[in-house]
Scaffold this active site. Structure first.
Site, PDB file in Angstrom:
ATOM      1  N   LEU A   1       0.870  -1.168   0.000  1.00  0.00           N
ATOM      2  CA  LEU A   1       0.000   0.000   0.000  1.00  0.00           C
ATOM      3  C   LEU A   1       0.912   1.224   0.000  1.00  0.00           C
ATOM      4  O   LEU A   1       1.976   1.193   0.631  1.00  0.00           O
ATOM      5  CB  LEU A   1      -0.894   0.034   1.250  1.00  0.00           C
ATOM      6  CG  LEU A   1      -2.037  -0.971   1.367  1.00  0.00           C
ATOM      7  CD1 LEU A   1      -2.731  -0.810   2.717  1.00  0.00           C
ATOM      8  CD2 LEU A   1      -3.034  -0.816   0.235  1.00  0.00           C
ATOM      9  N   ASP A   2       0.507   2.270  -0.707  1.00  0.00           N
ATOM     10  CA  ASP A   2       1.274   3.508  -0.633  1.00  0.00           C
ATOM     11  C   ASP A   2       1.435   3.919   0.819  1.00  0.00           C
ATOM     12  O   ASP A   2       0.561   3.654   1.653  1.00  0.00           O
ATOM     13  CB  ASP A   2       0.559   4.638  -1.376  1.00  0.00           C
ATOM     14  CG  ASP A   2       0.455   4.388  -2.870  1.00  0.00           C
ATOM     15  OD1 ASP A   2       1.209   3.544  -3.382  1.00  0.00           O
ATOM     16  OD2 ASP A   2      -0.389   5.036  -3.515  1.00  0.00           O
ATOM     17  N   ALA A   3       2.531   4.595   1.121  1.00  0.00           N
ATOM     18  CA  ALA A   3       2.755   5.062   2.494  1.00  0.00           C
ATOM     19  C   ALA A   3       1.574   5.893   2.985  1.00  0.00           C
ATOM     20  O   ALA A   3       1.154   5.777   4.141  1.00  0.00           O
ATOM     21  CB  ALA A   3       4.043   5.880   2.563  1.00  0.00           C
TER      22      ALA A   3
END
Length: 294
Positions: free
Chosen positions: A125-127
């Site tokens: 997942l994106d940060a």
């Protein structure tokens, strides 16, 4: 052992270790310099002979330093865990503040023979994105889960708040990303008026493909960027310091070992509802003041 046939190292190693069940996995281990023959780095074309000693240097056994952060475990069994990743946290990498480090000693140890030294993220997942993420406890589970993702057999559902509104309440976004086909289904759940954006919409997003930043790019391409998206959002409308309003809320798939149906869901974070309510209050207050000539 003694063998009557000449076998190359890359073929001989298939299935020799739980982590190396395919030829591709063996080749990757060679490239990463994880495989040795008689104390020397292995090569694909090497022919095996009786008495050769093969070592696998498992990089999973590197010592991780625990990052002190509470992470909610939503699902756990002997093969994997599903956690609720906080927004702003990188999943893994060469840094201290990662989800992988935060999960050190947080999960129950697996009883399986091919257990990992620590739980290992199966996907990303994106940060800036929060929500559900799967981490494997065993090498077999990791490979099997990765295959499910590759074959699009894991249904993922996200929720987001976007600046603006769709023309339709339900539909699909079909737009290539970096030359690759990409598709996202959407459904509008709630719309409120906003002084900042005219309209804010809470939407449900179901990606049918898995391109990097797919949901963020698709929403921005429709002219309704996700609130807080500093990369793809409109300048002046990104709501700095509030974070990205995108969360992975649901995972549905067949368990890679037992084949049981796994359905895991979480509630939308409080900040989503708070933002919608705050913007609606501001709009109503403004309209009331305007109607009274103030």
């Amino acid at each position: 052992p003694e063998t009557n046939e000449q076998r190359r190292f890359v073929d001989y190693c298939i299935g020799l270790f739980p982590q190396l069940m395919t030829k591709n996995a063996v080749k990757k281990a060679i490239k990463k310099e994880e495989l040795f023959v008689n104390g020397s780095l292995a090569t694909s074309g090497l022919f095996m002979k009786k008495g050769d000693i093969i070592d696998l240097i498992d990089n999973q056994k590197r010592l991780l330093k625990a990052f002190p952060l509470d992470v909610e475990i939503v699902f756990e069994d002997d093969y994997f865990v599903i956690v609720n990743k906080p927004s702003g946290l990188v999943v893994s990498g060469n840094m201290f503040r990662t989800l992988e480090n935060a999960m050190v000693d947080k999960a129950l140890p697996s009883t399986q023979q091919d257990k990992n030294q620590h739980v290992k993220p199966v996907h990303r997942l994106d940060a800036a994105t929060s929500g559900l993420l799967i981490m494997s406890k065993t090498a077999t589970a990791h490979r099997s889960l990765a295959k499910l993702f590759e074959n699009r057999q894991i249904q993922k559902v996200y929720h987001a708040i976007v600046s603006g509104e769709f023309e339709d309440k339900k539909g699909s976004i079909n737009q290539d990303i970096r030359g690759q086909y990409a598709e996202t289904d959407f459904e509008v759940k709630k719309i409120v008026s906003s002084l900042r954006s005219e309209k804010l919409s809470l939407i449900e997003l179901t990606p049918k493909t898995g391109r990097t930043h797919q949901l963020r790019i698709h929403c921005a391409a429709m002219g309704i960027p996700i609130v807080g998206d500093q990369l793809y959002g409109e300048e002046g409308k990104t709501m700095l310091h509030k974070g990205l309003f995108l969360v992975a809320t649901s995972l549905i798939f067949n368990h890679p070992i037992t084949d049981d149906l796994v359905v895991v869901e979480i509630e939308i974070p409080n900040k989503f509802e708070s933002l919608m309510e705050r913007e609606e209050r501001r709009w109503n207050r403004f309209k009331l003041d305007d109607s009274q000539g103030n």
